[in-house]
Design an enzyme around this catalytic site. Structure first.
Site, PDB file in Angstrom:
ATOM      1  N   ARG A   1     -12.215 -15.215  -7.779  1.00  0.00           N
ATOM      2  CA  ARG A   1     -12.897 -14.328  -6.814  1.00  0.00           C
ATOM      3  C   ARG A   1     -11.899 -13.876  -5.742  1.00  0.00           C
ATOM      4  O   ARG A   1     -11.946 -12.749  -5.259  1.00  0.00           O
ATOM      5  CB  ARG A   1     -14.114 -15.022  -6.191  1.00  0.00           C
ATOM      6  CG  ARG A   1     -14.780 -14.192  -5.104  1.00  0.00           C
ATOM      7  CD  ARG A   1     -16.263 -14.489  -4.871  1.00  0.00           C
ATOM      8  NE  ARG A   1     -16.631 -15.879  -4.968  1.00  0.00           N
ATOM      9  CZ  ARG A   1     -16.379 -16.811  -4.040  1.00  0.00           C
ATOM     10  NH1 ARG A   1     -15.745 -16.487  -2.942  1.00  0.00           N
ATOM     11  NH2 ARG A   1     -16.771 -18.055  -4.226  1.00  0.00           N
ATOM     12  N   TYR A  40     -22.051  11.530  -1.215  1.00  0.00           N
ATOM     13  CA  TYR A  40     -22.620  10.935  -2.431  1.00  0.00           C
ATOM     14  C   TYR A  40     -23.895  10.166  -2.062  1.00  0.00           C
ATOM     15  O   TYR A  40     -23.899   9.346  -1.138  1.00  0.00           O
ATOM     16  CB  TYR A  40     -21.588  10.016  -3.101  1.00  0.00           C
ATOM     17  CG  TYR A  40     -22.198   9.210  -4.205  1.00  0.00           C
ATOM     18  CD1 TYR A  40     -22.743   9.837  -5.325  1.00  0.00           C
ATOM     19  CD2 TYR A  40     -22.273   7.830  -4.130  1.00  0.00           C
ATOM     20  CE1 TYR A  40     -23.339   9.106  -6.337  1.00  0.00           C
ATOM     21  CE2 TYR A  40     -22.867   7.087  -5.143  1.00  0.00           C
ATOM     22  CZ  TYR A  40     -23.398   7.733  -6.239  1.00  0.00           C
ATOM     23  OH  TYR A  40     -23.998   7.020  -7.235  1.00  0.00           O
ATOM     24  N   ASP A  42     -13.376   9.218   0.396  1.00  0.00           N
ATOM     25  CA  ASP A  42     -13.730   8.965  -0.995  1.00  0.00           C
ATOM     26  C   ASP A  42     -12.958   9.987  -1.838  1.00  0.00           C
ATOM     27  O   ASP A  42     -13.223  11.180  -1.783  1.00  0.00           O
ATOM     28  CB  ASP A  42     -15.257   9.121  -1.160  1.00  0.00           C
ATOM     29  CG  ASP A  42     -15.735   8.702  -2.539  1.00  0.00           C
ATOM     30  OD1 ASP A  42     -14.977   8.890  -3.500  1.00  0.00           O
ATOM     31  OD2 ASP A  42     -16.871   8.210  -2.647  1.00  0.00           O
ATOM     32  N   LYS A  89     -15.000   6.809 -12.660  1.00  0.00           N
ATOM     33  CA  LYS A  89     -14.882   8.212 -13.052  1.00  0.00           C
ATOM     34  C   LYS A  89     -13.484   8.484 -13.637  1.00  0.00           C
ATOM     35  O   LYS A  89     -13.177   8.018 -14.703  1.00  0.00           O
ATOM     36  CB  LYS A  89     -15.209   9.102 -11.845  1.00  0.00           C
ATOM     37  CG  LYS A  89     -16.536   8.723 -11.146  1.00  0.00           C
ATOM     38  CD  LYS A  89     -17.714   8.943 -12.054  1.00  0.00           C
ATOM     39  CE  LYS A  89     -19.093   8.523 -11.560  1.00  0.00           C
ATOM     40  NZ  LYS A  89     -19.292   7.680 -10.439  1.00  0.00           N
TER      41      LYS A  89
END
Ligand code: PLP
Length: 383
Positions: A49, A101, A173, A198
């Site tokens: 982690r 978004y 972004d 993406k």
């Protein structure tokens, strides 16, 4: 950084060969924990982690590509964005563009409002109006340029200048253009975030998020949030992203060339009222986008003419699959009014410039003639 240097980093950045066996491909270290070799001596890897060797190669390579210093990989774009909002606390306010978004807006509104972090819409394309939007509580701006689906372009350097003058940071972004075309940190943005689901992954097979910063103190805070919250990218998905990255330049070049050809074709088509694509010289964002980015990307939108049946149009498409995502090798079409922006009222959609006749195309790697024929067939069928 030159195009040549960038393309070399895509293949060679932050990894030569695996020291154990000389593997050229970063191995998938599918392990949670690591032997502690000496009591009380800190190791680079102790629990996945906090850090994992496969994820670490991706994080270092991606930081180099964004011309930043520290990279962080998350389990999705939303895990990355949510982790960044944990930088803020009760009383802090974040400014966002009206066509941010939807998922980012949802996490701000549905989750962080409960913790006292508020948000407000500001026009990031209009600097004097943006300047007036600041309050003493404004701690950040979340910027997207170009935006989706209307492809509005904001000036990253000017937005950063104004934000810094008001003691706020800029989170950009960069999902749509990727560092191949645009590197926001070089224009003064403080944090870059991606839905790496993406273009970075590029093959529609991994959900992922990436964050890059240059400031050491910010990096330490993000590292603490990443390991505390634990929304990290798995070793296998880190490998998939490293694999996808290798062809980023090739894919972006080809998809952008096809998008421009399609945008030109649609601009001349009598069935189209308006095309939105900052790669077209006639687009209001063309000049600014050309200044801060070396390409306009593979996304474009258009308003279908009134005399065409929109349902028939989208259902007649064969190669532009009706689907929510973008940035993959497969071309996709989206009808924002009933898909990505369906939860907003028609009035709000109209204020964002999203009409019921808007169609967004994400151009993939199919042959260009096939894609253009696909659109032409849909126009015929929808007459
Ligand atoms: C611009 C942008 N940012 C963030 C996200 C969220 O990313 P993910 O779907 O990987 O969680 C998306 C998803 O579509 C997006 O388009």
């Amino acid at each position: 950084m030159t195009k040549d240097e960038f393309e070399t980093l895509l293949i060679r950045g932050a990894f030569d060969v695996d020291p154990t066996v000389g593997a050229l491909t970063p191995p998938i270290y599918q392990t949670v924990t690591y032997k502690q070799f000496e009591l009380g001596v800190e190791q680079k890897f102790d629990y996945s982690r906090s850090a994992n060797p496969t994820r670490a190669v991706l994080e270092r390579r991606f930081a180099l590509l964004e011309e930043g210093k520290f990279g962080f990989a998350f389990a999705s774009g939303m895990a990355a964005i949510t982790s960044l909002i944990y930088l803020f606390g009760s009383g802090d306010e974040i400014l966002v563009p009206s066509d941010l978004y939807g998922g980012t807006l949802r996490v701000l509104d549905a989750q962080f409002k409960n913790f006292g972090v508020t948000w407000r819409i500001a026009d990031t394309t209009d600097i004097p109006s943006l300047e007036r939007a600041f309050s003493p509580n404004t701690k950040a701006i979340i910027l997207e340029t170009p935006t989706n689906p209307i492809l509005r372009v904001s000036d990253i350097a000017e937005v950063s200048r104004v934000a810094h003058a008001h003691g706020a940071i800029v989170i950009t972004d960069n999902t749509f253009l990727t560092p191949y075309f645009q590197r926001p940190l070089t224009f003064g943005a403080d944090i870059v975030v991606h839905s790496a689901t993406k273009y970075i992954g590029g093959h529609n097979d991994a959900l992922a998020g990436l964050v890059v910063v240059s400031d050491e103190e910010l990096a330490e805070r993000i590292l603490m949030i990443q390991k505390s919250i634990g929304g990290v990218l798995s070793p296998f998905d880190s490998y998939l992203l490293l694999r996808g990255l290798k062809t980023l330049a090739l894919r972006m070049d080809r998809e952008t060339a096809s998008a421009l050809a399609i945008a030109k074709h649609l601009s001349q088509h009598s069935g189209v009222d308006r095309v939105y694509y900052p790669g077209l010289e006639s687009d209001p964002g063309y000049e600014l986008n050309s200044r801060q980015a070396s390409g306009a990307g593979g996304l474009l939108s258009f308003d279908l003419g009134e005399k065409y049946d929109i349902k028939k149009f989208v259902s007649s498409l064969e190669f532009f699959t009706l689907a929510e995502s973008l940035g993959s090798v497969e071309s996709m079409a989206c009808h924002p009014a009933t898909m990505s922006h369906a939860s907003l009222s028609p009035e709000i959609r109209a204020s964002m410039g999203i009409s019921d006749r808007l169609i967004r195309l994400a151009v993939g790697l199919e042959g260009l003639p096939s894609l253009i024929n696909d659109l032409d067939r849909a126009f015929e069928a929808a007459k």
